[in-house]
Design a protein around this motif. Structure first.
Motif, PDB file in Angstrom:
ATOM      1  N   LEU A 200       0.811  -1.219   0.000  1.00  0.00           N
ATOM      2  CA  LEU A 200       0.000   0.000   0.000  1.00  0.00           C
ATOM      3  C   LEU A 200       0.843   1.267   0.000  1.00  0.00           C
ATOM      4  CD1 LEU A 200      -2.681  -0.993   2.679  1.00  0.00           C
ATOM      5  CD2 LEU A 200      -2.764  -1.313   0.203  1.00  0.00           C
ATOM      6  N   GLY A 201       2.164   1.101   0.064  1.00  0.00           N
ATOM      7  CA  GLY A 201       3.063   2.247   0.174  1.00  0.00           C
ATOM      8  C   GLY A 201       3.836   2.237   1.470  1.00  0.00           C
ATOM      9  N   GLU A 202       3.693   1.146   2.238  1.00  0.00           N
ATOM     10  CA  GLU A 202       4.408   1.014   3.509  1.00  0.00           C
ATOM     11  C   GLU A 202       5.812   0.460   3.257  1.00  0.00           C
ATOM     12  OE1 GLU A 202       3.119  -2.971   2.497  1.00  0.00           O
ATOM     13  OE2 GLU A 202       2.118  -1.022   2.415  1.00  0.00           O
ATOM     14  N   THR A 203       6.620   0.423   4.281  1.00  0.00           N
ATOM     15  CA  THR A 203       7.994  -0.073   4.178  1.00  0.00           C
ATOM     16  C   THR A 203       8.129  -1.422   4.879  1.00  0.00           C
ATOM     17  OG1 THR A 203       8.743   0.942   6.240  1.00  0.00           O
ATOM     18  CG2 THR A 203       8.808   2.324   4.258  1.00  0.00           C
ATOM     19  N   GLU A 204       9.257  -2.065   4.696  1.00  0.00           N
ATOM     20  CA  GLU A 204       9.518  -3.321   5.395  1.00  0.00           C
ATOM     21  C   GLU A 204       9.572  -3.101   6.901  1.00  0.00           C
ATOM     22  OE1 GLU A 204      13.294  -6.206   5.556  1.00  0.00           O
ATOM     23  OE2 GLU A 204      12.220  -6.321   3.632  1.00  0.00           O
ATOM     24  N   THR A 205      10.077  -1.957   7.314  1.00  0.00           N
ATOM     25  CA  THR A 205      10.069  -1.619   8.746  1.00  0.00           C
ATOM     26  C   THR A 205       8.642  -1.558   9.272  1.00  0.00           C
ATOM     27  OG1 THR A 205      12.151  -0.399   8.567  1.00  0.00           O
ATOM     28  CG2 THR A 205      10.746   0.114  10.454  1.00  0.00           C
ATOM     29  N   ASP A 206       7.737  -1.028   8.461  1.00  0.00           N
ATOM     30  CA  ASP A 206       6.325  -0.999   8.844  1.00  0.00           C
ATOM     31  C   ASP A 206       5.771  -2.411   9.002  1.00  0.00           C
ATOM     32  OD1 ASP A 206       6.283   1.804   8.735  1.00  0.00           O
ATOM     33  OD2 ASP A 206       5.742   1.802   6.604  1.00  0.00           O
ATOM     34  N   TRP A 207       6.174  -3.320   8.119  1.00  0.00           N
ATOM     35  CA  TRP A 207       5.731  -4.712   8.243  1.00  0.00           C
ATOM     36  C   TRP A 207       6.144  -5.272   9.595  1.00  0.00           C
ATOM     37  CZ3 TRP A 207       7.723  -7.185   3.003  1.00  0.00           C
ATOM     38  CH2 TRP A 207       7.066  -6.569   1.929  1.00  0.00           C
ATOM     39  N   ILE A 208       7.393  -5.051   9.941  1.00  0.00           N
ATOM     40  CA  ILE A 208       7.916  -5.581  11.204  1.00  0.00           C
ATOM     41  C   ILE A 208       7.149  -5.005  12.391  1.00  0.00           C
ATOM     42  CG2 ILE A 208       9.935  -5.645  12.721  1.00  0.00           C
ATOM     43  CD1 ILE A 208      11.661  -5.734  10.154  1.00  0.00           C
ATOM     44  N   GLU A 209       6.890  -3.701  12.360  1.00  0.00           N
ATOM     45  CA  GLU A 209       6.164  -3.074  13.462  1.00  0.00           C
ATOM     46  C   GLU A 209       4.750  -3.645  13.586  1.00  0.00           C
ATOM     47  OE1 GLU A 209       6.330   1.120  12.832  1.00  0.00           O
ATOM     48  OE2 GLU A 209       8.455   1.292  13.417  1.00  0.00           O
ATOM     49  N   ALA A 210       4.100  -3.903  12.449  1.00  0.00           N
ATOM     50  CA  ALA A 210       2.755  -4.480  12.489  1.00  0.00           C
ATOM     51  C   ALA A 210       2.784  -5.899  13.038  1.00  0.00           C
ATOM     52  CB  ALA A 210       2.136  -4.450  11.092  1.00  0.00           C
ATOM     53  N   LEU A 211       3.752  -6.690  12.603  1.00  0.00           N
ATOM     54  CA  LEU A 211       3.883  -8.062  13.105  1.00  0.00           C
ATOM     55  C   LEU A 211       4.172  -8.063  14.600  1.00  0.00           C
ATOM     56  CD1 LEU A 211       5.996  -9.507  10.168  1.00  0.00           C
ATOM     57  CD2 LEU A 211       3.643 -10.158  10.721  1.00  0.00           C
ATOM     58  N   GLN A 212       5.015  -7.166  15.043  1.00  0.00           N
ATOM     59  CA  GLN A 212       5.340  -7.085  16.469  1.00  0.00           C
ATOM     60  C   GLN A 212       4.120  -6.678  17.284  1.00  0.00           C
ATOM     61  OE1 GLN A 212       8.696  -4.350  16.149  1.00  0.00           O
ATOM     62  NE2 GLN A 212      10.139  -5.991  16.670  1.00  0.00           N
ATOM     63  N   ALA A 213       3.305  -5.763  16.752  1.00  0.00           N
ATOM     64  CA  ALA A 213       2.107  -5.330  17.470  1.00  0.00           C
ATOM     65  C   ALA A 213       1.115  -6.481  17.613  1.00  0.00           C
ATOM     66  CB  ALA A 213       1.461  -4.160  16.730  1.00  0.00           C
ATOM     67  N   ILE A 214       0.933  -7.239  16.539  1.00  0.00           N
ATOM     68  CA  ILE A 214       0.039  -8.400  16.599  1.00  0.00           C
ATOM     69  C   ILE A 214       0.557  -9.421  17.597  1.00  0.00           C
ATOM     70  CG2 ILE A 214      -0.797 -10.397  15.280  1.00  0.00           C
ATOM     71  CD1 ILE A 214      -0.801  -8.517  12.796  1.00  0.00           C
ATOM     72  N   ASN A 215       1.849  -9.686  17.535  1.00  0.00           N
ATOM     73  CA  ASN A 215       2.414 -10.717  18.400  1.00  0.00           C
ATOM     74  C   ASN A 215       2.355 -10.318  19.878  1.00  0.00           C
ATOM     75  OD1 ASN A 215       3.740 -13.363  18.225  1.00  0.00           O
ATOM     76  ND2 ASN A 215       5.422 -12.326  19.281  1.00  0.00           N
ATOM     77  N   ALA A 216       2.526  -9.035  20.152  1.00  0.00           N
ATOM     78  CA  ALA A 216       2.467  -8.580  21.544  1.00  0.00           C
ATOM     79  C   ALA A 216       1.083  -8.841  22.134  1.00  0.00           C
ATOM     80  CB  ALA A 216       2.808  -7.094  21.619  1.00  0.00           C
ATOM     81  N   ILE A 217       0.047  -8.620  21.341  1.00  0.00           N
ATOM     82  CA  ILE A 217      -1.313  -8.880  21.821  1.00  0.00           C
ATOM     83  C   ILE A 217      -1.537 -10.381  21.979  1.00  0.00           C
ATOM     84  CG2 ILE A 217      -3.763  -8.641  21.252  1.00  0.00           C
ATOM     85  CD1 ILE A 217      -3.000  -6.007  19.805  1.00  0.00           C
ATOM     86  N   HIS A 218      -1.036 -11.169  21.018  1.00  0.00           N
ATOM     87  CA  HIS A 218      -1.178 -12.615  21.112  1.00  0.00           C
ATOM     88  C   HIS A 218      -0.471 -13.173  22.347  1.00  0.00           C
ATOM     89  CE1 HIS A 218      -1.501 -16.798  19.909  1.00  0.00           C
ATOM     90  NE2 HIS A 218      -0.195 -16.939  20.050  1.00  0.00           N
ATOM     91  N   ARG A 219       0.650 -12.619  22.704  1.00  0.00           N
ATOM     92  CA  ARG A 219       1.379 -13.105  23.881  1.00  0.00           C
ATOM     93  C   ARG A 219       0.575 -12.889  25.157  1.00  0.00           C
ATOM     94  NH1 ARG A 219       7.448 -10.962  23.868  1.00  0.00           N
ATOM     95  NH2 ARG A 219       7.417 -12.183  25.811  1.00  0.00           N
TER      96      ARG A 219
END
Length: 338
Positions: free
Chosen positions: A182-201
């Motif tokens: 959508l125009g995001e960066t790979e760093t943005d991908w990592i931040e999104a994955l980390q946010a999801i994982n933090a909630i899952h934990r």
């Protein structure tokens, strides 16, 4: 002679003792209560303006559910456009989705609802008639609010992440994911994955994370470029690195070539999502038949196994009435032979 197989998430062993790698999918049908949506995402090929999409009648739902049951469909994905949070029609819309899911359960199907961000009370209401639910986080970077999500109030990152928290608090088995390109960066991908994982934990409720590549369609408001398959495979590798090992990474098989699909499987994807006749979100990209998918991945040592819209470790989260329906489906799948 036909040999029975033992299903597992990472591999299975046939009666002959040969180790196979396994990718899963759900035999699903997508039902859309309404296409109307108050968001205006520039890449959307799904939405309709308010008043331009009549709500699906319950009589039509009942007829469809009976046909789907006869065809052996397991999952009814209830995928709806969004009625605005403060609309006087909001409560009727949620009740309509509830009734659709109730009809599906009565027909022997297993409902999974994705209807955009819901209030906690709305989620609790729909939890009673769904074996699992979902919402794509898409991305957590606020920069997209100035571009593709400029006219999409419910795409604010804090709204999407709050939904994951509410699902965890309520004990709802949940599917989420990222929309890539959508125009995001790979760093943005990592931040999104980390946010999801933090909630899952905190709650342990995230079943799957979908990695959906932007695939331009004919109906979107602004043109865009498709995410490359190399980038998608890279995103799969990042998901495996930043997500807990009990979260399954899902790839939509209709949005990649057979070669790209194999690359994603090698990178760590293990699920191909709900295979339905029509991809309502990406209608220009036809879903392949499971037999065609199996033929595409088999030469590389992969097997394709059906699954339910709720993963086994979450069965105990369900009320007894729904748990018995799920167990009946598990017994049915266990008798499938190869």
């Amino acid at each position: 002679m036909v040999q029975a197989k033992t299903v597992g998430w990472w591999g299975s062993r046939s009666a002959l003792g040969v180790l196979h790698r396994v990718a899963t999918y759900s035999f699903a049908h997508t039902l859309v209560p309404t296409y109307e949506c108050f968001n205006r995402c520039t890449y959307c090929n799904f939405r309709a303006d308010v008043g331009q999409s009549p709500w699906l009648s319950l009589e039509a739902v009942e007829r469809q559910c009976e046909r789907l049951r006869q065809k052996g469909v397991c999952e009814l994905l209830v995928l709806s456009g969004e009625v605005a949070p403060h609309s006087p029609r909001r409560a009727d819309w949620v009740n309509h989705i509830y009734q659709i899911c109730e009809l599906a359960l009565n027909a022997g199907l297993l409902p999974h609802t994705n209807a955009g961000p819901l209030s906690r009370d709305e989620m609790a209401q729909l939890q009673r008639v769904n074996v699992s639910m979902g919402l794509m986080v898409e991305q957590v970077t606020p920069t997209l609010l100035d571009t593709v999500h400029r006219h999409a109030p419910s795409k604010r990152p804090e709204v999407r992440l709050r939904q994951l928290v509410q699902a965890g608090e309520l004990g709802i088995p949940f599917t989420t994911g990222l929309l890539l390109g959508l125009g995001e960066t790979e760093t943005d991908w990592i931040e999104a994955l980390q946010a999801i994982n933090a909630i899952h934990r905190r709650y342990g409720h995230i079943q799957e994370v979908i990695l959906q590549p932007h695939s331009p369609g004919q109906s979107q408001a602004q043109p865009g470029l498709a995410l490359t398959e190399t980038a998608l495979a890279s995103a799969v590798g990042l998901a495996k690195e930043y997500l807990s090992s009990d979260i399954v990474v899902q790839i939509p098989p209709n949005l990649v070539s057979p070669r790209g699909l194999l690359a994603c499987l090698e990178a760590g994807a293990r699920d191909l999502g709900g295979i339905s006749p029509v991809d309502e979100v990406n209608p220009d990209y036809e879903h392949p038949h499971p037999a065609a998918l199996e033929a595409a991945i088999a030469p590389a040592g992969w097997q394709l196994h059906p699954r339910l819209p709720i993963y086994p470790q979450y069965d105990s989260w369900l009320p007894v009435s729904m748990r018995s329906r799920v167990q009946a489906w598990r017994q049915r799948l266990s008798t499938i032979a190869v």
